[in-house]
Design a protein around this motif. Structure first.
Motif, short mmCIF file in Angstrom:
data_model
loop_
_atom_site.label_atom_id
_atom_site.label_comp_id
_atom_site.label_asym_id
_atom_site.label_seq_id
_atom_site.Cartn_x
_atom_site.Cartn_y
_atom_site.Cartn_z
N ASP A 1 0.67 -0.96 -0.22
CA ASP A 1 -0.35 -0.20 -0.12
C ASP A 1 1.10 1.29 -0.14
OD1 ASP A 1 -0.15 1.15 3.17
OD2 ASP A 1 0.59 -1.12 3.18
N GLN B 1 -4.50 -7.56 8.37
CA GLN B 1 -4.06 -5.86 7.43
C GLN B 1 -2.74 -4.83 8.71
OE1 GLN B 1 -6.66 -3.59 7.05
NE2 GLN B 1 -6.10 -1.78 5.38
N PHE C 1 -4.75 -2.60 10.74
CA PHE C 1 -6.10 -2.65 11.03
C PHE C 1 -6.66 -3.09 10.88
CE2 PHE C 1 -1.93 0.93 10.30
CZ PHE C 1 -3.36 2.14 9.83
N GLU C 2 -7.80 -2.49 10.59
CA GLU C 2 -9.53 -3.65 10.62
C GLU C 2 -9.90 -2.21 9.58
OE1 GLU C 2 -11.29 -5.01 13.68
OE2 GLU C 2 -10.17 -6.47 14.48
N GLY C 3 -9.94 -2.05 8.09
CA GLY C 3 -10.39 -1.55 7.16
C GLY C 3 -9.65 -0.26 7.39
N ASN C 4 -10.37 1.19 7.93
CA ASN C 4 -9.51 2.08 8.00
C ASN C 4 -9.11 1.79 9.53
OD1 ASN C 4 -9.37 2.50 5.18
ND2 ASN C 4 -11.43 3.53 5.48
N ARG C 5 -9.35 1.06 10.60
CA ARG C 5 -9.69 2.07 11.97
C ARG C 5 -7.83 1.39 12.15
NH1 ARG C 5 -11.62 -1.07 16.60
NH2 ARG C 5 -12.44 -2.43 15.36
#
Length: 202
Positions: free
Chosen positions: A52, A83, A132-136
């Motif tokens: 990323d 992630q 991360f979990e998604g954007n968190r």
């Protein structure tokens, strides 16, 4: 013959660093030798696909020997359903001193016990990750321990396994000359090498 001896023999044959660990450089060299002699014109150790954008900005600050290891960790974590992103790489002595001042002579919480020149981040061999979990962003999570195991399997040293100061987001690639050195001695030699312009992994 033990597995470590086998890996060392393969590494010697491929003409790469010999440490007995089948990390990103070793697998890249094996892939280049057996599957593709040239991978997009890059050296085997640097042929691992980018990750990323945020991670890549920090990975770019690391020494070339460490960059593929950081990418491999992000990819290996993803393959295991976790992630992560690389949140920190190289820091100057000045940047390190500013971090050290937090919670001491500057506002904020204490985030490090290392002054400038006394952190492996100052030499481009260390990086910090975030889960991360998604954007968190997850500041704490059992997943850090899982990523730690994955990193050590790649041949990285994990801050979560340290006994004095546990630092689960931290990973570093210890030079082969420092394999049996205490951390303090390794840092002293890293400072000497930086001052003399000597390569870290030479």
């Amino acid at each position: 013959m033990e597995i470590q001896e086998m890996i060392e023999a393969v590494q010697r044959k491929l003409g790469i660093g010999v440490d007995g660990r089948a990390g990103a450089e070793t697998w890249g060299a094996i892939y280049a030798a057996i599957v593709k002699p040239k991978i997009q014109g890059l050296p085997p150790a640097q042929a691992i696909s980018p990750v990323d954008e945020r991670s890549e900005k920090n990975i770019a600050t690391l020494l070339p020997e460490v960059q593929p290891m950081a990418r491999a960790l992000v990819q290996k974590a993803a393959a295991n359903g976790i992630q992560i992103k690389v949140l920190s790489g190289l820091r100057s002595y000045t940047e390190q001193d500013a971090l050290y001042a937090q919670g001491r002579t500057a506002s904020g919480n204490i985030v490090t016990n290392a002054r400038g020149g006394y952190s492996n981040h100052n030499f481009g061999i260390a990086f910090d990750i975030g889960v991360f979990e998604g954007n968190r962003y997850l500041g704490t999570s059992p997943k850090y321990k899982a990523v730690g195991v994955l990193g050590m399997d790649l041949g990285l040293e994990w801050g979560g396994s340290w006994k004095s100061i546990v630092d689960e987001p931290h990973f570093q690639l210890r030079p082969s000359w420092a394999t049996d050195l205490p951390e303090r001695s390794m840092l002293a030699e890293l400072r000497n090498r930086l001052s003399a312009g000597t390569e870290v992994y030479a």
